[in-house]
Enzyme design. Structure first.
Site, short mmCIF file in Angstrom:
data_model
loop_
_atom_site.label_atom_id
_atom_site.label_comp_id
_atom_site.label_asym_id
_atom_site.label_seq_id
_atom_site.Cartn_x
_atom_site.Cartn_y
_atom_site.Cartn_z
N LYS A 252 50.24 31.22 35.31
CA LYS A 252 51.27 31.57 34.32
C LYS A 252 52.57 31.92 35.04
CE LYS A 252 49.44 36.24 34.22
NZ LYS A 252 49.65 37.52 33.64
N TYR B 114 81.02 45.11 46.79
CA TYR B 114 81.51 45.93 45.67
C TYR B 114 81.25 47.41 45.91
CZ TYR B 114 81.81 41.64 42.84
OH TYR B 114 82.12 40.41 42.35
C1 PLP Z 1 44.48 38.57 31.32
C2 PLP Z 1 44.75 38.33 32.77
N1 PLP Z 1 43.77 37.87 33.55
C3 PLP Z 1 43.95 37.63 34.86
C4 PLP Z 1 45.17 37.88 35.45
C5 PLP Z 1 45.34 37.65 36.93
O1 PLP Z 1 45.57 38.87 37.58
P1 PLP Z 1 45.87 38.92 39.14
O2 PLP Z 1 47.18 38.22 39.33
O3 PLP Z 1 45.96 40.37 39.44
O4 PLP Z 1 44.76 38.23 39.82
C6 PLP Z 1 46.22 38.36 34.67
C7 PLP Z 1 47.51 38.63 35.31
O5 PLP Z 1 48.31 39.43 34.97
C8 PLP Z 1 46.01 38.59 33.30
O6 PLP Z 1 46.99 39.04 32.51
#
Ligand code: PLP
Length: 383
Positions: free
Chosen positions: A42, A269
């Site tokens: 994601k 700045y």
């Molecule tokens: C529901 C869910 N599962 C798995 C993960 C993966 O987590 P990580 O990046 O800590 O492995 C996430 C990441 O935020 C998540 O929201």
């Protein structure tokens, strides 16, 4: 471009080592003993590039890909027609249609959504695969109450148009070693998952993120969902090498100018840094518009010629300045490394995160779309 002197300077580039992603996945998969590895890609693969990292993850042994949104699933589906996709996030009715069109499994977190999936299945003529989410303590999506959760599982299982594919949860404190809350979440989930797997054969039980995967094999169940670790970032904010993870992202720029500063001259700045003695200052054409956060003002280091140089003065949208010292061999065109290795030195994402009082996840996700991602598979492609 070379570390010394100009070949073809690049203003700002995130170099992504896909072989490292592949090896990180292989390293995780090797310890799973039967559980599947779902690579979480994601947010554009935590800023590394979703499609490219997804391919590398599949090459390294992942058999599933997880995303948060329907649009992310569509992007993956266009590139990877065969991959098993899971959308973990909440979906509006329109987003649900998009996720189903991408042939992704979806999350069911309350009964209203279960009704919606059934209705969309009938109207679209598809058989959605649903993963029922139990909120064992994260306090986000999912039924909290175990009686309501069982009712939700039964409702999904009873709908012939919908396939009950998974039961899942998410840990709140897996990255806090020794957390009793993690132990409690895990214990409740394993207990219920065992019962439900015998009631619903084929049900995939999954809970572990990277931290849980790395510290507790009991959390692996049928599948683990690893994000941060596949990119070689440490979920505990320590040196990734301690857990045999290889950072996949390097952030590079170059020295656009080297200027002599007299004592008392200021950079940036607000004049938040002034030279206390005559010195050389390097100007890098990268700034917070690229995701190099302004809070790193007077609070970061950059590698040039394999040495650390302090960021001095306020970070602008498109520029930042570094102190090269009273004598320097640095010349305009030299490569600058904001994250990654150069010579024998390395700046880890975890270091940048610590300076910003945040986590490595936010550092890589924050590298903006203005920064081109360049993919490599071996050190030779890295130039
Ligand atoms: C529901 C869910 N599962 C798995 C993960 C993966 O987590 P990580 O990046 O800590 O492995 C996430 C990441 O935020 C998540 O929201």
């Amino acid at each position: 471009m070379s570390e010394r002197g100009p070949a073809e300077p690049s203003r700002a580039t995130a170099v992504i080592d896909l072989a490292a992603v592949e090896r990180n996945c292989a390293r995780l998969a090797a310890e799973l003993e039967g559980a599947e590895l779902c690579a979480v890609v994601k947010a554009d693969g935590y800023g590394h590039g979703a499609v490219e990292c997804a391919r590398a993850a599949l090459g390294g042994g992942a058999s599933w890909l997880a995303v948060a949104t329907a649009a992310e699933a569509s992007e993956l589906r266009a590139a990877l027609p065969e991959a098993r996709l899971f959308v973990m996030g909440a979906l509006t009715p329109a987003e649900l249609d998009e996720a189903l069109a991408a042939d992704a499994d979806v999350a069911v977190w309350r009964s209203g959504f279960c009704d919606l999936i059934g209705a969309r299945a009938r109207s679209l003529g598809v058989r959605p695969r649903a993963h029922v989410k139990w909120d064992t303590g994260m306090g986000r999506l999912g039924e909290r109450d175990s009686v309501a959760l069982l009712a939700l599982l039964e409702a999904v299982a009873a709908d012939e148009e919908v396939e009950l594919s998974g039961l899942w949860t998410h840990f709140a404190t897996a990255d806090e070693p020794g957390s009793s809350f993690f132990a409690r979440q895990l214990e409740s989930f394993v207990h219920l998952a065992d019962r439900m797997r015998s009631r619903y054969p084929g049900l995939i039980a999954h809970a572990a993120n990277s931290a849980a995967t790395l510290i507790d094999p009991a959390s692996h169940l049928d599948m683990v969902r690893c994000g941060v670790a596949i990119y070689g970032l440490d979920p505990f904010q320590e040196d990734p090498a301690r857990r045999r993870l290889e950072p996949a992202m390097a952030l590079r720029s170059y020295v656009a100018d080297v200027k002599r500063f007299e004592a008392g001259w200021s950079a940036g700045y607000g004049r938040r840094w002034r030279a206390t003695e005559p010195t050389w200052v390097g100007v890098l054409p990268i700034g917070y518009g690229d995701g190099v956060r302004r809070a790193l003002t007077n609070n970061a280091e950059v590698l040039v010629r394999g040495r650390r140089h302090a960021v001095v003065g306020t970070i602008s949208m498109d520029n930042l300045t570094i102190d090269l010292g009273p004598e320097t061999d640095v010349v305009a065109g030299d490569q600058a490394v904001l994250i990654g290795a150069q010579g024998g030195e390395e700046i880890l994402c975890e270091e940048v995160a610590r300076r910003l009082a945040t986590i490595n996840y936010e550092v890589t996700c924050g590298i903006s779309a203005r920064v081109p991602r360049r993919y490599r598979r071996s050190p030779e492609d890295a130039r």
